[in-house]
Scaffold this active site. Structure first.
Site, mmCIF file in Angstrom:
data_model
loop_
_atom_site.group_PDB
_atom_site.id
_atom_site.type_symbol
_atom_site.label_atom_id
_atom_site.label_comp_id
_atom_site.label_asym_id
_atom_site.label_seq_id
_atom_site.Cartn_x
_atom_site.Cartn_y
_atom_site.Cartn_z
ATOM 1 C CG ASP A 409 -1.744 1.235 1.342
ATOM 2 O OD1 ASP A 409 -2.512 1.479 0.407
ATOM 3 O OD2 ASP A 409 -1.629 1.970 2.343
ATOM 4 C CE LYS A 410 0.431 7.286 -2.967
ATOM 5 N NZ LYS A 410 0.853 8.351 -2.021
ATOM 6 C CB THR A 411 -0.892 6.460 1.816
ATOM 7 O OG1 THR A 411 -1.196 6.935 0.513
ATOM 8 C CG2 THR A 411 -0.844 7.621 2.793
ATOM 9 C CB THR A 557 -2.125 4.152 -4.128
ATOM 10 O OG1 THR A 557 -2.499 5.384 -3.522
ATOM 11 C CG2 THR A 557 -1.924 4.376 -5.619
ATOM 12 N N GLY A 558 -5.174 4.422 -3.544
ATOM 13 C CA GLY A 558 -6.407 5.079 -3.948
ATOM 14 C C GLY A 558 -6.121 6.372 -4.694
ATOM 15 C CE LYS A 585 -6.029 0.396 -0.779
ATOM 16 N NZ LYS A 585 -5.172 1.009 0.249
ATOM 17 C CG ASP A 604 -0.698 2.391 6.823
ATOM 18 O OD1 ASP A 604 -1.431 2.234 5.829
ATOM 19 O OD2 ASP A 604 -0.236 3.489 7.169
ATOM 20 C CG ASP A 608 -4.222 -1.079 3.712
ATOM 21 O OD1 ASP A 608 -4.657 -0.871 2.569
ATOM 22 O OD2 ASP A 608 -3.448 -0.312 4.294
#
Length: 728
Positions: A409-411, A557-558, A585, A604, A608
């Site tokens: 997950d990116k963020t 990512t969103g 996801k 995180d 997720d």
């Protein structure tokens, strides 16, 4: 939950960055991880299907929905120590053990009955988990470790009573062996269950996102009610800093809504009349009046709960390695015993047939096999903890070695999850001057964007002048007087109001998905600020090392495609899933799995959680939400993505040790059972019980020592990356 008095409301316009110059009461929507082992640990004992009988496991049906592993750890610990205490006199007063070591059993009235009586207590009490487990395995027609142990202790118990009462050959007195077997197996189970016990409940953490009370508007009155009492169409008031109690539509008000605990995305989103909001999110700066559109099981949060439950239940039925070994050893021991009985009987030696058959069944029970996996898992989890990796699910640890795709997950995972000032473009001023003036206007704010601007100024050693008359206007931004000039900082709406144009670079920044602010002095633009979610410096190292291991790296990512691709290019990521909605996801994880990949998901946020549970291995960043941590099999105590390498290295090392231990444990059986059966009798050699006992003990010692070698593993992120590079 409500914030205190709020002044200087600060809004950077349409960028979703409205905030107050106050210190609101902190809103903590997450529960602390329980200190005790929480019930509901989702894992599968594989060969321990018989745990249904473990002191209250009767209704657990494979552990899919049990509740109370914390209690069972304590129960097995108590059971082990009490049985160890009882085992001492059983072994000491066992005639065969005394004969093996060459001493005489103490002679006093009743001495000969100590071993039989206490041995019987151990069989009924200490052996109960294995006996009930054996019955369960018989009923399910899936023989495994429990049936193997249950068979051995039952044969030892019956034979020992037969020898004690003079009905069978004295060689069949196995009280000492019965006691040692039960104690060793209880130790193995205690070690295993302690390493498996989870520390938190995913569903409890999800539920904790909801406020305890909601304020329902009834005419001119405000009535405090439980969120469960809300109904479709109710109007509720959400104060600054409070959680939204149910899904709904905003009827009045405008606020920056912190959706990070549900979406995982760090940037607050501006919501106003007509916009939808989700239960569990937080109105950070202003009050909202919301009309309830969904409650209870119909909310988005409840949907995530269901996804987590389904994915965890579906992924908790994996088979243990030791179960396969135990099943094969059971049939091997049973077959050997039958052949032994028939062969010796056909040779006209029925007494020897009984002795040899019983001996085969007793020594076939794998003492070492009972410790082979639990010891490795226990040491591996201890080493992992020292390296900042919390292994919550042994199955996840085993599976990590086979992973060939890691989905980040990116963020908050590859990036820090908070804005950083990445670039300043001055116009009619020096860059340092633009930064100093912007920092002066933002100095009193606690908003993430304001903190980023001030932090950059401090990091560059810039003297921040003192601002006065700091104020803010919703949708426009902040203003202050600095050194006799009016300084304003804001987004697009500020430029519209003042009739000024944005800097040329703004369009490029916009395509990259950056947050864009402009700094005005006395109505004139003197510079533009580009703020982005800062990439972690360790992310590139982690991705390069994963590539060295032949693992595909995927990012989800969103965020818009432009933002995602920008980060993907910067880090050298193989594939990017952009614009993915929270509820989708887990389907992306499933998509990768359908391609034949073994997927590890690293995330995180609450959104997720379903993906973490769906993945072959779920890895939660420790800085994430409780629910993400609870849904994962592995938790990284730090936010360092390089720790994913540590998990892979640990998994591979632990698997090697498991295989080695299983071969040692099984090797004992493969060697001793035929010898005990009398396969070498034609040349005059039959394995004595004493030698069998020595081999049995030696096998257990070798397994224990081999597991200790795992302690040499250095799982610090930097050490793991260096080790991977050195192998190139």
């Amino acid at each position: 939950m409500n914030a205190g008095n709020h002044t200087h409301r600060h809004d950077h316009g349409e960028l979703g960055t409205q905030h107050d110059h106050h210190s609101p009461a902190p809103h903590d929507s997450r529960t602390a991880i329980a200190e005790q082992d929480a019930p509901g640990a989702h894992h599968d004992h594989g060969s321990h299907r018989g745990h249904e009988g473990h002191s209250g496991h009767e209704s657990h049906s494979g552990h899919g929905g049990h509740s109370g592993h914390g209690d069972h750890v304590a129960q097995f610990r108590q059971l082990f120590w009490l049985n160890l205490f009882i085992a001492v006199p059983v072994v000491v007063f066992s005639p065969m053990f005394a004969m093996l070591l060459g001493y005489s059993v103490p002679d006093f009235p009743g001495a000969l009955w100590i071993a039989p009586i206490l041995g019987s207590v151990m069989y009924v009490w200490g052996g109960r988990p294995f006996l009930t487990g054996a019955v369960s395995e018989i009923r399910s027609r899936q023989p495994g470790m429990m049936l193997l142990i249950g068979l051995a202790i039952t044969v030892a118990f019956i034979a020992s009573w037969g020898a004690t009462l003079g009905l069978l050959d004295h060689q069949l007195e196995f009280w000492w062996e019965l006691a040692l077997l039960i104690v060793i197996m209880l130790l193995g189970h205690w070690v295993e269950m302690r390493s498996l016990a989870q520390t938190t409940s995913a569903l409890d953490s999800l539920a904790a996102l909801l406020p305890d009370e909601a304020e329902r508007i009834e005419g001119d009155d405000l009535v405090s009610v439980s969120p469960s009492e809300l109904r479709h169409g109710d109007l509720v008031l959400v104060r600054p800093g409070a959680s939204v109690p149910a899904d709904g539509t905003i009827r009045e008000g405008r606020a920056d809504v912190d959706e990070s605990m549900v979406t995982g995305e760090s940037r607050p989103v501006t919501r106003s009349a007509g916009d939808s909001v989700v239960a569990g999110t937080v109105a950070t700066d202003s009050s909202l009046r919301i009309e309830v559109t969904a409650t209870g099981d119909d909310t988005a949060l409840a949907g995530i709960q269901r996804l987590v439950t389904e994915a965890q239940n579906s992924s908790s039925r994996a088979q243990r390695i030791a179960d396969t070994a135990a099943a094969w050893l059971f049939w091997f021991a049973l077959g050997a015993a039958v052949i032994t009985a028939i062969t010796w009987s056909l040779l006209g030696m029925p007494d020897d047939a009984v002795v040899r058959t019983v001996t085969v069944l007793v020594i076939a029970c794998p003492h070492a096999l009972g410790l082979a996996i639990p010891l490795v898992v226990s040491i591996a989890t201890e080493r992992a903890a020292r390296g900042g990796v919390l292994v919550k699910d042994r199955l996840a640890l085993e599976a990590m070695r086979t992973v060939d795709a890691v989905l980040f997950d990116k963020t908050g995972t590859l990036t820090k999850g908070e804005p950083a000032l990445a670039e300043i473009i001055p116009r009619h001023a020096q860059e340092s001057e633009v930064l100093a003036l912007a920092a002066a206007a933002e100095a009193e704010s606690e908003h993430p964007l304001a903190r980023a601007i001030v932090a950059k100024a401090q990091a560059d050693g810039i003297q921040i002048p003192t601002g006065s008359d700091i104020s803010s206007t919703p949708a426009l931004g902040v203003s202050a007087w600095v050194d006799g000039h009016e300084i304003r900082v804001g987004g697009p709406r500020l430029l519209e109001e003042t009739g000024t144009g944005e800097i040329e670079e703004a369009e490029t920044w916009r395509k990259e998905g950056a947050i864009i602010l402009h700094v005005l002095r006395d109505g004139e633009v003197i510079g533009g600020l580009k703020l982005t979610d800062e990439v972690r410096p360790e992310s590139r190292e982690a991705i390069d090392a994963l590539h060295d291991l032949g693992v595909e790296v995927v990012m989800i990512t969103g965020d818009a495609e432009a933002v995602a691709n920008s980060v993907g290019r910067e880090l050298g990521i193989d594939r990017v899933f952009a614009g993915v909605r929270p509820e989708d996801k887990s389907s992306k994880v499933a998509q990768l799995q359908k391609e034949g990949k073994k997927v590890a998901m690293v995330g995180d946020g609450v959104n997720d959680a379903p993906a973490l549970a769906q993945a072959d291995v779920g890895i939660a960043i420790g800085a994430g939400t409780d629910v993400a941590i609870a849904s994962a099999g592995v938790v990284l105590a730090s936010s360092d993505p390089r720790s994913v390498l540590s998990v892979i290295e640990l998994s591979r090392a632990a698997y090697r040790k498991m295989k080695q231990n299983l071969w040692w444990a099984a090797g004992y059986n493969l060697l001793s059972v035929p010898l005990a059966a009398g396969i070498l009798a034609p040349i005059g050699f039959v394995l004595p019980m004493s030698v069998g006992a020595i081999l049995m003990s030696l096998s257990t010692v070798v397994v224990a020592l081999n597991a200790q070698l795992l302690r040499r593993l250095d799982l610090r992120p930097e050490a793991t990356v260096a080790a991977v590079r050195n192998r190139r």
